[in-house]
Design a protein around this motif. Structure first.
Motif, PDB file in Angstrom:
ATOM      1  N   LEU A 667      10.121 102.812  59.057  1.00 30.38           N
ATOM      2  CA  LEU A 667      11.222 102.525  59.977  1.00 30.38           C
ATOM      3  C   LEU A 667      10.880 102.919  61.407  1.00 30.38           C
ATOM      4  O   LEU A 667      11.400 102.331  62.358  1.00 30.38           O
ATOM      5  N   LEU A 668      10.041 103.921  61.569  1.00 31.32           N
ATOM      6  CA  LEU A 668       9.659 104.377  62.904  1.00 31.32           C
ATOM      7  C   LEU A 668       8.209 104.015  63.203  1.00 31.32           C
ATOM      8  O   LEU A 668       7.465 104.788  63.827  1.00 31.32           O
ATOM      9  N   ALA A 669       7.782 102.865  62.739  1.00 27.84           N
ATOM     10  CA  ALA A 669       6.409 102.440  63.002  1.00 27.84           C
ATOM     11  C   ALA A 669       6.177 102.328  64.505  1.00 27.84           C
ATOM     12  O   ALA A 669       7.045 101.886  65.269  1.00 27.84           O
ATOM     13  N   SER A 670       4.995 102.733  64.933  1.00 31.36           N
ATOM     14  CA  SER A 670       4.680 102.753  66.360  1.00 31.36           C
ATOM     15  C   SER A 670       4.605 101.333  66.923  1.00 31.36           C
ATOM     16  O   SER A 670       4.126 100.392  66.276  1.00 31.36           O
ATOM     17  N   LEU A 686      11.971 100.740  71.342  1.00 39.77           N
ATOM     18  CA  LEU A 686      11.535 101.711  70.332  1.00 39.77           C
ATOM     19  C   LEU A 686      12.539 101.712  69.185  1.00 39.77           C
ATOM     20  O   LEU A 686      13.761 101.825  69.429  1.00 39.77           O
ATOM     21  N   PRO A 687      12.091 101.565  67.939  1.00 40.81           N
ATOM     22  CA  PRO A 687      13.022 101.731  66.808  1.00 40.81           C
ATOM     23  C   PRO A 687      13.489 103.180  66.729  1.00 40.81           C
ATOM     24  O   PRO A 687      12.714 104.112  66.991  1.00 40.81           O
ATOM     25  N   ALA A 688      14.735 103.370  66.395  1.00 37.73           N
ATOM     26  CA  ALA A 688      15.318 104.725  66.386  1.00 37.73           C
ATOM     27  C   ALA A 688      16.228 104.894  65.178  1.00 37.73           C
ATOM     28  O   ALA A 688      16.832 103.932  64.686  1.00 37.73           O
ATOM     29  N   ILE A 689      16.295 106.138  64.710  1.00 40.93           N
ATOM     30  CA  ILE A 689      17.247 106.546  63.669  1.00 40.93           C
ATOM     31  C   ILE A 689      18.256 107.463  64.336  1.00 40.93           C
ATOM     32  O   ILE A 689      17.875 108.440  64.998  1.00 40.93           O
ATOM     33  N   ALA A 690      19.531 107.164  64.166  1.00 44.10           N
ATOM     34  CA  ALA A 690      20.565 107.865  64.924  1.00 44.10           C
ATOM     35  C   ALA A 690      21.593 108.484  63.995  1.00 44.10           C
ATOM     36  O   ALA A 690      21.754 108.086  62.831  1.00 44.10           O
ATOM     37  N   VAL A 734      12.895 109.013  67.381  1.00 46.42           N
ATOM     38  CA  VAL A 734      11.961 107.943  67.726  1.00 46.42           C
ATOM     39  C   VAL A 734      10.559 108.420  67.389  1.00 46.42           C
ATOM     40  O   VAL A 734      10.323 109.603  67.127  1.00 46.42           O
ATOM     41  N   ASN A 735       9.630 107.493  67.387  1.00 49.07           N
ATOM     42  CA  ASN A 735       8.231 107.839  67.158  1.00 49.07           C
ATOM     43  C   ASN A 735       7.680 108.493  68.419  1.00 49.07           C
ATOM     44  O   ASN A 735       7.690 107.898  69.505  1.00 49.07           O
TER      45      ASN A 735
END
Length: 936
Positions: A667-670, A686-690, A734-735
């Motif tokens: 999910l947080l691939a660079s 940037l993919p993020a988990i919140a 984020v990564n």
């Protein structure tokens, strides 16, 4: 010649041997067994209130003793003599002898149970408002004059060591003062320095001569800790358009120089400071102490104090908050402990009733013979009461003495511990032990009978009275459980709620007794087709167990229910502490700076990975207070969150281990766009988990965020309610490789048990980093003797329940021992071997134990979730209140080990005891059991 009988000879002859003495000599082992059981039970009953009082007393004393001195002291303040008086009169009212007299009179007026330490009592005159130091040579870091507190605390000579110069003397016209070593260094003072402060009346400043420099003795003692500024100056910030700093310090005046403070602009006040003592306090004094503090702060006692110090007198303290916090914790813990007390009390009562049933069964033929020969029920009951009283009363008295000697208060004495609750508890045990045998005998032999008939579950039919009793208990159990689920354990006076687990176990035991014979009889039918007679015979006899087997089954079910509930409480407490500690640190260890946004030194991550015991390291870059845009409205309230840059592989491993918001690393691939070379690319996403609130704020579309780590856009790809990096805060993961400015600020470490090696590795790189260990954080949650005392209570309840369960098993086997021995002897004449006899007795005893084990396990498993909504273990688990800990609640959960282990132990103990009984019966001869005419 025949003698004439005198009237005296017509009276009945006196008994040759008294009944009680004869019976005790005839059966000494039975009397000794009853005495031992009463001794153990009465000791537990008498020790319980003493142990509870001891840990409650220690809890109150601990909370007051360990509180910060500035929170626990009592400070009585008053304005100095008014301006309407002449200056000489005002100065005379501040003479050392006058203040000392007021101090002693006010101390004597403090209401009980408030007592103070005269050695730590301080009085004097001080300025409420700090005054400016006017001398140009005083240090001014940003051009702001230092501000000084002028204070004349009593006992200065006893609490300081002179380093330079001399102690102050002086007068109101020529005041003198001393300063501490740190104050002298910060403000450039030395003996002979003259400090000028503004005057109240005239424009001419007041000159204060520094005569010496002193070193505080015991700087952490209440004398100095209440006002730290007296010993240590502070470089304080002045917040405006820009932050400026200035010095704050203190000059310690002599008592004879104190009236000079009246001439300054510092708004002087008289103060009397008292440090409370705790050695005389007990847990029962908490309410009285709170009432006394209220009265002294704003009630009748304050009126009396004002008669001594003046009409403006006021008493301030935070001691009332400490007492209220103690009362809140005790109120939360007491109902939970009461559940264990009711459980073990019920098991003990059932075991005592079983003892009486055993004695009645053993003497059934004797009592039936006496009754058939005309003995009255009253006579039989009184003689049996005399027998049991001769054994139970001395045993209970001895138990009470042992409890008083062995269970003492926190100070090692027993003077403050009330004796009445222990006396009542021991008397209750003695009363039950005394009355069980007579009452059961009277009920069984209320009608004369030649011999006992069959007494098994096949012929026994529940009477209407028993049905009414069972239905009544069922209604009580339902009401107690419903009340507990709705109201919780907050009402410590509602004993029906605390007895809910006992009532549930009682109903379950009655249901098991009703259905007990059916499955055994069903199993006996196919068993008849098996080869050999041992199996069918054992099942047939187990299905016809004596109806007196209700009590053993009840005792075992209650003991197992109590053990399961108590084990679940302890497991829930341990789980809450583990989870709270893990939430606080995020891993087994956490390394970060003492100040936010402190970059970690180069090479620290590799050094930590190489430390012994470390299995994994997750580096983090945390930035707090990142402003979040609102895609829906420009007028939305501002919102900020923490931005966490992670290494996806190591962080996802940590999240899986802790169970805090696990997610796939993909999910947080660079994005492949990170570093300073892409700083200008602010449109990269940037993919993020919140966290939920952050995800709701940002929505489903990419949003631009401006951070110290770079300017970029983020798109929420997953939502998690918690994460190891932060506890109880909004976050945005984020990564870290995609950030513009990379700088790790924290490490989450998995593996190390102790912190010595890890701290050594960190200190080798920097002294400005903080190492937090999960084990140390967990230990900090056990801060009060109330918590540890309640846990010991539950451990004791579980141990006592196990002991009573063993006694119940042994009593059950002993009650049926004569019948089994006779059966075994008769079957041997028919060709039964010794091995078959042992298997027969073992198989006959196991069904009831297995039923009790299954029933107790099921009842314990059902009781915990049934009562869990009404029980919160938070205050028992964590030494704080909700809102000040990583957890908001600590619910009760069933513990599998507490359910299974006691049940298996009961079955094993029964099997071992039955095997021992069969071995002993096999060693004895069978002549006695085969006598002709034996009614057995």
């Amino acid at each position: 010649m025949s003698r004439s009988r005198s009237p005296r000879s017509e009276k009945p002859a006196r008994a040759v041997a008294p009944w009680v003495r004869t019976r005790l000599r005839t059966a000494p082992w039975a009397a000794a067994s009853l005495a031992s059981l009463v001794l153990a039970t009465a000791y537990l009953a008498a020790a319980l209130p003493r142990a509870m009082d001891a840990y409650e007393t220690e809890g109150l004393r601990h909370d007051i003793r360990t509180a910060a001195p500035r929170n626990s002291v009592l400070e009585l303040t008053a304005e100095p003599p008014g301006l309407e008086l002449d200056l000489p009169v005002r100065e005379a009212g501040l003479a050392p002898a006058v203040l000392r007299k007021q101090r002693d009179e006010a101390r004597a007026l403090l209401p009980e149970p408030l007592r103070t330490d005269p050695e730590q009592t301080v009085h004097g005159l001080r300025t409420v408002k700090r005054v400016d130091g006017l001398d140009p040579w005083l240090p001014r870091p940003d051009g702001i004059s230092p501000e000084l507190v002028l204070s004349s605390p009593s006992g200065l000579k006893e609490h300081t060591a002179l380093r330079e110069g001399r102690l102050p003397a002086g007068t109101a016209r020529a005041p003198e003062a001393v300063v501490t070593v740190k104050t002298a260094e910060a403000l450039h003072l030395k003996p002979g320095s003259v400090v000028h402060v503004p005057g109240r009346v005239s424009a001419e400043p007041i000159a204060l001569t520094v005569t010496g420099i002193v070193e505080p003795r015991s700087p952490e003692s209440p004398y100095w800790a209440v006002e730290p500024l007296l010993r240590t100056p502070v470089l304080a910030p002045l917040v405006g358009d820009e932050i400026k700093y200035y010095w704050q310090g203190a000059l310690l005046l002599s008592p004879t120089s104190a009236p000079a403070v009246l001439s300054t602009t510092g708004e002087p006040e008289v103060f009397f400071r008292y440090l409370p003592t705790v050695g005389h306090l007990t847990g029962r004094d908490a309410d009285r102490l709170g009432a006394a503090l209220d009265s002294a702060a704003g009630g009748p006692d304050l009126v009396r104090l004002r008669q001594v110090v003046g009409p403006t007198g006021a008493l301030t303290t935070e001691l009332d908050s400490i007492v209220d916090s103690y009362g809140s914790m005790r109120g939360a813990i007491e109902p939970v402990v009461a559940v264990a007390v009711f459980g073990i009390g019920a098991v003990a009562a059932v075991v005592l009733a079983m003892t009486g049933g055993l004695f009645v069964a053993r003497r059934d033929s004797e009592l039936a013979l006496i009754r058939s020969r005309g003995a009255s029920l009253t006579g039989i009951g009184l003689r049996l009461l005399g027998e049991t009283s001769a054994v139970a009363v001395p045993a209970a008295a001895l138990a009470l003495g042992l409890a008083v000697v062995t269970v003492r208060g926190p100070d090692g004495g027993s003077g403050g511990t009330p004796l009445l609750p222990s006396v009542l508890a021991a008397s209750a045990v003695a009363l039950v032990a005394m009355l069980v045998l007579p009452l059961r005998a009277v009920v069984v032999h209320r009608r004369p009978r030649l011999h006992g008939g069959r007494d098994d579950l096949l012929t026994a039919r529940p009477s209407r009275r028993r049905t009414v009793v069972e239905l009544t208990l069922l209604v009580l159990a339902v009401g107690a459980v419903a009340s507990l689920r709705l109201r919780g354990t907050g009402d410590s006076g509602d004993h029906l709620v605390s007895a809910a687990p006992v009532l549930v176990g009682l109903i379950a035991a009655m249901v098991l007794v009703r259905i007990y014979p059916l499955p055994l009889r069903w199993a006996a039918r196919p068993a008849r087709r098996l080869r050999g007679a041992v199996g069918p015979l054992a099942l047939a006899r187990a299905g016809r167990t004596s109806s007196a087997g209700t009590l053993p089954l009840l005792a075992l079910v209650l003991a197992l229910t109590t053990a399961a509930f108590g084990g679940s409480v302890l497991a829930g407490v341990a789980d809450a502490r583990d989870r709270a500690a893990l939430l606080a640190t995020g891993a087994d260890a956490r390394i970060d700076g003492t100040v936010e946004w402190t970059p970690l030194p180069a090479g620290l991550t590799e050094a930590v990975r190489g430390t012994a015991g470390v299995r994994d390291v997750a580096p983090l870059q945390i930035e707090y207070g990142v402003s979040l845009p609102s895609p829906h409205s420009t007028s939305a309230q501002p919102m900020s969150s923490a931005l966490v840059g992670v290494e996806p592989d190591s962080y996802t491993r940590l999240a899986r281990r802790t169970g805090f918001g696990p997610f796939p690393a993909a999910l947080l691939a660079s994005t492949g766009k990170g570093g300073k070379e892409v700083a200008a690319d602010t449109e990269r996403v940037l993919p993020a988990i919140a966290s939920p609130s952050v995800a709701e704020r940002l929505g489903g579309e990419p949003q631009e965020v401006v951070t110290a780590a770079g300017v970029f856009r983020v798109k929420v790809v997953a939502v998690r309610s918690n994460t190891p990096a932060l506890s109880g805060a909004d976050f945005l993961l984020v990564n870290g490789a995609d950030l513009t400015h990379r700088a790790n600020t924290a490490l989450l470490v998995t593996g190390p048990e102790g912190g010595a090696a890890l701290r050594a590795a960190v200190r080798a790189k920097s002294d400005d980093l903080l190492v937090s260990m999960r084990t140390e954080e967990r230990a900090g949650y056990v801060d009060s003797p109330l918590q540890s005392g309640a846990e010991r209570m539950y451990l004791g309840a579980i141990g006592a329940g196990a002991g009573f369960a063993v006694v119940a098993v042994l009593l059950s086997l002993m009650q049926s021992a004569p019948e089994r021995t006779t059966l075994l002897a008769r079957l041997r004449t028919m060709g039964l071997t010794r091995a078959q006899g042992r298997r027969l007795l073992g198989l006959e005893a196991l069904p009831q134990a297995v039923l009790a084990a299954i029933g107790g396990t099921l009842v314990g498993w059902a009781t915990v979730p049934l009562l869990a909504p009404g029980i919160d273990l938070f205050r028992l688990a964590l030494a704080t209140t909700p809102g000040f800990a990583p957890l908001d609640s600590a619910p009760l959960r069933a513990d599998p080990w507490s359910l299974v282990v006691p049940a298996i132990a009961v079955v094993l103990i029964t099997a071992v005891a039955a095997a021992g009984q069969a071995w002993w019966a096999g060693r004895r001869g069978s002549i006695k059991e085969l006598r002709a005419g034996d009614a057995r």
